[in-house]
Design a protein around this motif. Structure first.
Motif, PDB file in Angstrom:
ATOM      1  N   ALA A   1     -17.354  -6.446 -19.344  1.00 40.03           N
ATOM      2  CA  ALA A   1     -17.806  -6.327 -20.971  1.00 40.03           C
ATOM      3  C   ALA A   1     -18.867  -5.072 -21.096  1.00 40.03           C
ATOM      4  N   SER A   2     -19.161  -4.880 -22.273  1.00 43.68           N
ATOM      5  CA  SER A   2     -20.510  -4.016 -22.472  1.00 43.68           C
ATOM      6  C   SER A   2     -21.404  -4.486 -23.568  1.00 43.68           C
ATOM      7  N   GLY A   3     -22.581  -4.047 -23.510  1.00 42.86           N
ATOM      8  CA  GLY A   3     -23.274  -4.785 -24.728  1.00 42.86           C
ATOM      9  C   GLY A   3     -24.728  -4.095 -24.383  1.00 42.86           C
ATOM     10  N   THR A   4     -25.856  -4.709 -24.990  1.00 39.28           N
ATOM     11  CA  THR A   4     -27.212  -4.510 -25.023  1.00 39.28           C
ATOM     12  C   THR A   4     -27.860  -5.476 -24.408  1.00 39.28           C
ATOM     13  N   VAL A   5     -28.696  -4.772 -23.528  1.00 43.50           N
ATOM     14  CA  VAL A   5     -29.747  -5.697 -22.657  1.00 43.50           C
ATOM     15  C   VAL A   5     -30.746  -6.069 -23.555  1.00 43.50           C
ATOM     16  N   GLU A   6     -30.812  -7.211 -23.682  1.00 40.90           N
ATOM     17  CA  GLU A   6     -31.899  -8.222 -24.593  1.00 40.90           C
ATOM     18  C   GLU A   6     -33.359  -8.471 -23.732  1.00 40.90           C
ATOM     19  N   ALA A   7     -33.128  -8.734 -22.496  1.00 43.67           N
ATOM     20  CA  ALA A   7     -34.281  -9.037 -21.677  1.00 43.67           C
ATOM     21  C   ALA A   7     -33.728  -9.061 -20.314  1.00 43.67           C
ATOM     22  N   VAL A   8     -34.681  -8.731 -19.324  1.00 40.42           N
ATOM     23  CA  VAL A   8     -34.692  -8.626 -17.941  1.00 40.42           C
ATOM     24  C   VAL A   8     -35.852  -9.585 -17.071  1.00 40.42           C
ATOM     25  N   ASP A   9     -35.135 -10.591 -16.399  1.00 42.77           N
ATOM     26  CA  ASP A   9     -36.339 -11.321 -15.462  1.00 42.77           C
ATOM     27  C   ASP A   9     -36.295 -10.906 -14.169  1.00 42.77           C
TER      28      ASP A   9
ATOM     29  N   LYS B   1     -33.359  -1.878 -18.606  1.00 41.56           N
ATOM     30  CA  LYS B   1     -34.487  -2.379 -19.320  1.00 41.56           C
ATOM     31  C   LYS B   1     -33.902  -2.861 -20.840  1.00 41.56           C
ATOM     32  N   GLN B   2     -34.824  -3.344 -21.508  1.00 45.98           N
ATOM     33  CA  GLN B   2     -34.451  -4.046 -22.774  1.00 45.98           C
ATOM     34  C   GLN B   2     -33.956  -2.945 -23.745  1.00 45.98           C
ATOM     35  N   GLY B   3     -32.874  -2.867 -24.414  1.00 49.70           N
ATOM     36  CA  GLY B   3     -32.214  -1.844 -25.160  1.00 49.70           C
ATOM     37  C   GLY B   3     -31.390  -1.009 -24.729  1.00 49.70           C
ATOM     38  N   ASP B   4     -31.145  -1.215 -23.328  1.00 49.45           N
ATOM     39  CA  ASP B   4     -30.151  -0.120 -22.734  1.00 49.45           C
ATOM     40  C   ASP B   4     -28.750  -0.648 -23.129  1.00 49.45           C
ATOM     41  N   GLN B   5     -27.945   0.203 -23.358  1.00 51.65           N
ATOM     42  CA  GLN B   5     -26.422   0.103 -23.650  1.00 51.65           C
ATOM     43  C   GLN B   5     -25.811  -0.016 -22.016  1.00 51.65           C
ATOM     44  N   VAL B   6     -25.151  -1.024 -21.850  1.00 50.73           N
ATOM     45  CA  VAL B   6     -24.486  -1.198 -20.367  1.00 50.73           C
ATOM     46  C   VAL B   6     -23.101  -1.663 -20.532  1.00 50.73           C
TER      47      VAL B   6
ATOM     48  N   THR C   1     -27.356 -15.063 -20.979  1.00 53.31           N
ATOM     49  CA  THR C   1     -28.005 -14.947 -19.783  1.00 53.31           C
ATOM     50  C   THR C   1     -27.150 -14.917 -18.515  1.00 53.31           C
ATOM     51  N   PHE C   2     -27.188 -14.026 -17.703  1.00 55.44           N
ATOM     52  CA  PHE C   2     -26.363 -13.972 -16.555  1.00 55.44           C
ATOM     53  C   PHE C   2     -27.373 -13.980 -15.462  1.00 55.44           C
ATOM     54  N   LYS C   3     -26.716 -14.563 -14.107  1.00 54.53           N
ATOM     55  CA  LYS C   3     -27.369 -14.422 -12.986  1.00 54.53           C
ATOM     56  C   LYS C   3     -27.234 -12.884 -12.291  1.00 54.53           C
ATOM     57  N   ALA C   4     -28.077 -12.394 -11.822  1.00 58.16           N
ATOM     58  CA  ALA C   4     -27.987 -10.974 -11.070  1.00 58.16           C
ATOM     59  C   ALA C   4     -28.430 -10.951  -9.799  1.00 58.16           C
TER      60      ALA C   4
ATOM     61  N   ALA D   1     -38.115 -11.448 -11.554  1.00 56.36           N
ATOM     62  CA  ALA D   1     -38.471 -12.509 -10.749  1.00 56.36           C
ATOM     63  C   ALA D   1     -37.215 -13.712 -10.553  1.00 56.36           C
ATOM     64  N   ALA D   2     -36.716 -14.140 -11.445  1.00 55.72           N
ATOM     65  CA  ALA D   2     -35.721 -15.109 -11.646  1.00 55.72           C
ATOM     66  C   ALA D   2     -34.259 -14.401 -11.313  1.00 55.72           C
ATOM     67  N   LYS D   3     -34.222 -12.923 -11.318  1.00 54.24           N
ATOM     68  CA  LYS D   3     -32.840 -12.286 -10.918  1.00 54.24           C
ATOM     69  C   LYS D   3     -31.954 -12.712 -11.919  1.00 54.24           C
ATOM     70  N   THR D   4     -32.342 -12.606 -13.499  1.00 54.27           N
ATOM     71  CA  THR D   4     -31.419 -12.733 -14.560  1.00 54.27           C
ATOM     72  C   THR D   4     -31.513 -11.900 -15.507  1.00 54.27           C
ATOM     73  N   ILE D   5     -30.312 -11.367 -16.011  1.00 56.14           N
ATOM     74  CA  ILE D   5     -30.365 -10.394 -17.284  1.00 56.14           C
ATOM     75  C   ILE D   5     -29.620 -11.120 -18.545  1.00 56.14           C
TER      76      ILE D   5
END
Length: 83
Positions: free
Chosen positions: A15-23, A59-64, A47-50, A25-29
């Motif tokens: 899929a593709s989308g926009t990063v809303e948050a990155v954690d 980072k937040q706002g990145d198109q991925v 929220t996905f595990k990563a 420490a918890a290894k989630t995005i």
């Protein structure tokens, strides 16, 4: 009798989308992504595990664009790149 949905094997999709948050420490995005045709998912934010992805590169706002495995509504990102 059919198997419950949770007993099904994990599916792989992209899929593709926009990063809303990155954690890191918890290894989630958290990503607001478009529809995922392979899984018949509508567009949504989730929220996905990563655990095996370098989260320092996003980072937040990145198109991925990303690939992930899914078991029910639990997703684990296996690859992520900037658009």
């Amino acid at each position: 009798m059919s198997m419950p949905e949770t007993a099904q094997a994990a599916a792989t999709a992209s899929a593709s989308g926009t990063v809303e948050a990155v954690d890191a420490a918890a290894k989630t995005i958290t990503i607001a992504h478009g529809p995922v045709e392979a899984l018949k998912w509508p567009a949504m934010t989730m929220t996905f595990k990563a655990p095996d992805v370098d989260l320092a590169s996003v980072k937040q706002g990145d198109q991925v664009e990303f690939e992930f495995t899914s078991s029910g509504m639990d997703g684990t990102i296996t690859k992520i790149t900037h658009k």
